[in-house]
Each structure stands twice: as structure tokens, then as C-alpha cells.
Design a protein around this motif. Structure first.
Motif, PDB file in Angstrom:
ATOM      1  N   LYS A 156       0.754  -1.206  -0.062  1.00 43.72           N
ATOM      2  CA  LYS A 156       0.024  -0.070  -0.182  1.00 43.72           C
ATOM      3  C   LYS A 156       0.824   1.191   0.148  1.00 43.72           C
ATOM      4  CE  LYS A 156      -3.607   0.921   1.880  1.00 43.72           C
ATOM      5  NZ  LYS A 156      -4.636   1.647   3.054  1.00 43.72           N
ATOM      6  N   GLU A 210      -7.386 -11.077  -9.215  1.00 46.17           N
ATOM      7  CA  GLU A 210      -6.611 -10.190  -8.675  1.00 46.17           C
ATOM      8  C   GLU A 210      -7.572  -9.043  -7.960  1.00 46.17           C
ATOM      9  OE1 GLU A 210      -6.049  -6.723 -11.853  1.00 46.17           O
ATOM     10  OE2 GLU A 210      -4.354  -8.037 -11.934  1.00 46.17           O
ATOM     11  N   SER A 213      -7.576 -10.149  -4.473  1.00 46.44           N
ATOM     12  CA  SER A 213      -5.993  -9.699  -3.840  1.00 46.44           C
ATOM     13  C   SER A 213      -5.741  -8.644  -3.391  1.00 46.44           C
ATOM     14  CB  SER A 213      -5.182 -10.330  -4.901  1.00 46.44           C
ATOM     15  OG  SER A 213      -5.063 -11.778  -5.066  1.00 46.44           O
ATOM     16  N   LEU A 214      -6.263  -7.413  -4.281  1.00 45.37           N
ATOM     17  CA  LEU A 214      -6.076  -6.019  -4.096  1.00 45.37           C
ATOM     18  C   LEU A 214      -6.834  -5.489  -3.032  1.00 45.37           C
ATOM     19  CD1 LEU A 214      -6.092  -4.933  -7.864  1.00 45.37           C
ATOM     20  CD2 LEU A 214      -3.803  -5.261  -6.337  1.00 45.37           C
ATOM     21  N   LEU A 217      -5.151  -6.294   0.162  1.00 45.18           N
ATOM     22  CA  LEU A 217      -4.103  -5.375   0.335  1.00 45.18           C
ATOM     23  C   LEU A 217      -4.558  -4.180   0.737  1.00 45.18           C
ATOM     24  CD1 LEU A 217      -0.818  -5.302   0.233  1.00 45.18           C
ATOM     25  CD2 LEU A 217      -1.206  -4.302  -2.164  1.00 45.18           C
ATOM     26  N   SER A 218      -5.615  -3.506   0.250  1.00 47.87           N
ATOM     27  CA  SER A 218      -5.938  -2.181   0.571  1.00 47.87           C
ATOM     28  C   SER A 218      -6.767  -2.166   2.080  1.00 47.87           C
ATOM     29  CB  SER A 218      -6.959  -1.640  -0.511  1.00 47.87           C
ATOM     30  OG  SER A 218      -8.390  -2.549  -0.470  1.00 47.87           O
ATOM     31  N   ILE A 225       2.109  -7.725  -1.939  1.00 43.08           N
ATOM     32  CA  ILE A 225       1.603  -8.505  -3.022  1.00 43.08           C
ATOM     33  C   ILE A 225       2.826  -8.707  -3.848  1.00 43.08           C
ATOM     34  CG2 ILE A 225       0.590  -6.557  -4.432  1.00 43.08           C
ATOM     35  CD1 ILE A 225      -1.428  -8.618  -5.535  1.00 43.08           C
ATOM     36  N   LEU A 232       2.061  -5.336 -11.900  1.00 43.63           N
ATOM     37  CA  LEU A 232       1.821  -4.319 -10.912  1.00 43.63           C
ATOM     38  C   LEU A 232       2.327  -2.736 -11.311  1.00 43.63           C
ATOM     39  CD1 LEU A 232       3.233  -6.886  -7.951  1.00 43.63           C
ATOM     40  CD2 LEU A 232       0.785  -5.982  -8.483  1.00 43.63           C
ATOM     41  N   ILE A 235      -0.963  -1.491 -12.723  1.00 41.56           N
ATOM     42  CA  ILE A 235      -1.893  -1.525 -11.674  1.00 41.56           C
ATOM     43  C   ILE A 235      -1.590  -0.181 -10.683  1.00 41.56           C
ATOM     44  CG2 ILE A 235      -2.732  -2.584  -9.570  1.00 41.56           C
ATOM     45  CD1 ILE A 235      -2.593  -5.263 -10.794  1.00 41.56           C
ATOM     46  N   ASP A 239      -4.274   2.703 -10.357  1.00 40.18           N
ATOM     47  CA  ASP A 239      -5.184   2.812  -9.147  1.00 40.18           C
ATOM     48  C   ASP A 239      -4.596   4.013  -8.204  1.00 40.18           C
ATOM     49  OD1 ASP A 239      -6.677   0.769 -10.059  1.00 40.18           O
ATOM     50  OD2 ASP A 239      -5.859  -0.811  -8.772  1.00 40.18           O
ATOM     51  N   ASN A 241      -2.662   3.609  -5.594  1.00 34.71           N
ATOM     52  CA  ASN A 241      -2.666   3.039  -4.221  1.00 34.71           C
ATOM     53  C   ASN A 241      -1.486   2.049  -3.708  1.00 34.71           C
ATOM     54  OD1 ASN A 241      -3.902   1.097  -5.198  1.00 34.71           O
ATOM     55  ND2 ASN A 241      -5.769   1.376  -4.248  1.00 34.71           N
ATOM     56  N   ILE A 242      -1.003   1.762  -4.736  1.00 30.70           N
ATOM     57  CA  ILE A 242       0.119   0.653  -4.317  1.00 30.70           C
ATOM     58  C   ILE A 242       1.473   1.275  -4.852  1.00 30.70           C
ATOM     59  CG2 ILE A 242      -1.467  -1.227  -4.139  1.00 30.70           C
ATOM     60  CD1 ILE A 242      -0.219  -2.146  -6.885  1.00 30.70           C
TER      61      ILE A 242
END
Length: 312
Positions: A156, A210, A213-214, A217-218, A225, A232, A235, A239, A241-242
Motif C-alpha cells: 500500500k 486479482e 487480492s488487491l 492489500l488495501s 502482493i 503491478l 495496476i 489505481d 494506491n500501491i
């Protein structure tokens, strides 16, 4: 079906379509997924690469470099916003190699499972589709490397974890990984090493898809992850946010590279290796990787048939 439920279904469908379009547009801030690809990096003809093509090699279509690619997802290869044109880092790289050979690129979208048979039967000249070098594959194909095979450690954006480079860095962490994957195989070895030295074990978590999984994590049900790095990267850009805190070679503890695959003994591999090294030397190679946010995966040089992952 009642009028109310029918309206609800139509509304949900419209919202799903809108969110999908929004997601594509949002990711487009970092990645160009348009059909036009106006920012594609082109290369100059490389006479040394052309001279390295075996005299008896015949291209599938004269004047064209026919390349199979599997549109598995951005940023490596995916369908553009027109749902027909394949775009991404691998198509860009294929285009630059075709330029180097003085040929026109002909991309052939294929299912991943179909590329070995298609290449062996002469349907295309090469496969450029994130194919890793393995000792088993080398029995049937030649390889010219063009990227490192990397997995990514992502957390994150507000995580206190800043770096994962070796087994001890992952001790005690809750890590999302795909069951039966190469990433899982490596992490299980990391766990054995940590436990043997008295460190906390890794807690591996498995999810069906997926999105789950996300979400884990969030929601802080997991710390990290681990997936193929390129996935990634996309992603993270989509997003926001990672973040990446490390990478892991697919061949850990050794390096494992991604390569152009050609039919074994066809006489094209050395030419493609020469072309790739020419792209590295000219800076075109770095520009392509940077365009798709994959600079972490750069190789210092291309090699023909280097050591690959051992047979399992």
C-alpha cells in the motif's frame, strides 16, 4: 422479470461499462493504449543485424517480420481502445526490431498456449511475448534476450515497508502470491531460509482473483502482493494506491531473462541478438522500456541462448 428489476439490470450494466471506460482512460494518463500509437519509438536499419541473418533463412512473408504476441494485458501487450490493435511494450519492441532488420512488422495475436506449436510449424518468424528462457524450451527453440524476468513486491502507498530485497526483509510479513506460481516456489524457499536462521516465517495468502487480492492489500489484511512486475506497474499507475518496494528475479537466486523465441536452428537468433544490442547502444531500447514504465527490467546486453531456468 419486473419493470423495476429490468431497469436495475440496465442501470448496473451501464455503470459497469462506465467504470470500465473510466479505468482505461485513467490508466491512459500513464500508458497510451490508443490504436494510433503516435508515441511509438522507431529505430534505424542495422546493417550488422541484417548481415547476421542466415543466408538460407526465409521469412514467412518476404519483406515482413511476422511476430506472434499474446495480448495478455498491459503494459506488455493488450488490445488498444479499438479492441482490435495490439499495443504495449512487446509490440513496440517488435516494431523496433523489424526496423533494425529493414522489414515491415506483421503482428499476429495468439493465445499463449498456442505459440510453441505455431512457431515450430513455421506460422511466424518469431515470438515476442514475455517468453522466459528455460532449459526445456531451449531444446526446441532459440532465444535472444531482451528483458529481465522480474516479479515485483508491491505494498500500500502508505505502508511503512520500504524495501524487500532478500529473504530476511520478508520475515513475518503477510504476502499475497498465486498458488503454483514461480513466485510461490521462490517464497517458499525464502521461508525455509528464514525459519532455519530463527526469523519469523512468511505468511502466504492465496486469493481467487486479482480484485480479491488487491482488496485484501488495501484493507490491510495483507502486507505485500507479489506478481509479475509489469502487471503491478500497470495496476500502480491505474489505481494510485500501491507502490513498489522491491523486485525478484524469476530465476532467484540467479537472473532469468525474457527473450525473443525463434525456431531452433533457423538461423535468425544471432541476428535478433545483434539487433537488440544495437537498440541498447542507440538508446532506443531504454526509450521503449521507459515509455511503458519498465526501466527496472532493462538488460545490459542481449545474449543468444543463455542459461535458462532448469528443468523441474
Amino acid at each position: 422479470m419486473t419493470r423495476r428489476s429490468a431497469f436495475r439490470n440496465v442501470l448496473l450494466g451501464a455503470l459497469a461499462s462506465a467504470f470500465a471506460m473510466f479505468g482505461t482512460a485513467y490508466a491512459g494518463d500513464a500508458f497510451d493504449l490508443s490504436r494510433e500509437q503516435s508515441g511509438r519509438i522507431r529505430a534505424q536499419k542495422n546493417e550488422a543485424a541484417i548481415a547476421a541473418i542466415a543466408k538460407d533463412f526465409k521469412f514467412v512473408t518476404p519483406g515482413k517480420f511476422t511476430v506472434a504476441v499474446s495480448p495478455g494485458g498491459p503494459p506488455l501487450a493488450t488490445y488498444a481502445t479499438d479492441a482490435a490493435t495490439v499495443v504495449g511494450a512487446d509490440p513496440d519492441y517488435a516494431s523496433a526490431v523489424a526496423d533494425s532488420l529493414g522489414l515491415e512488422l506483421e503482428l499476429v495475436p495468439v493465445a499463449w498456449i498456442d505459440w510453441p506449436l505455431g512457431l515450430a510449424s513455421g506460422k511466424y518468424d518469431a515470438v515476442i511475448s514475455n517468453v522466459g528462457v528455460t532449459e526445456q524450451r531451449k531444446e526446441k527453440f532459440d532465444f535472444s534476450t531482451y528483458r529481465q524476468g522480474l516479479h515485483g513486491f508491491f505494498v500500500k502507498s502508505d505502508s511503512v515497508i520500504t524495501s524487500i530485497r532478500e529473504p530476511k526483509d520478508a520475515a513475518g510479513l503477510r504476502i499475497i502470491v498465486g498458488a503454483g506460481t514461480n513466485q510461490e516456489r521462490i517464497l517458499l524457499r525464502w521461508n525455509e531460509e528464514n525459519v532455519a536462521t530463527g526469523l519469523k516465517p512468511l505468511e502466504l495468502q492465496y486469493y481467487d482473483d486479482e480484485a480479491a487480492s488487491l482488496l485484501a492489500l488495501s484493507s490491510k489484511r495483507a502486507d505485500v502482493i507479489v506478481q509479475p512486475h509489469a502487471q503491478l506497474v500497470y495496476i500502480a499507475s491505474r489505481d494510485h494506491n500501491i507502490k513498489r518496494v522491491g523486485t525478484l528475479s524469476a530465476g532467484w537466486p540467479d537472473r532469468s531473462d525474457v527473450a525473443i523465441a525463434t525456431k531452433k536452428g533457423s538461423g535468425l537468433a544471432d541476428a535478433l541478438t545483434t539487433a537488440t544490442n544495437g537498440l541498447i547502444g542507440s538508446g532506443v531500447y531504454a526509450q521503449i522500456l521507459n515509455r511503458w514504465h519498465l526501466s527496472e527490467e532493462a538488460l545490459p546486453k542481449s545474449e543468444t541462448n543463455p542459461p535458462g531456468l532448469p528443468k523441474s
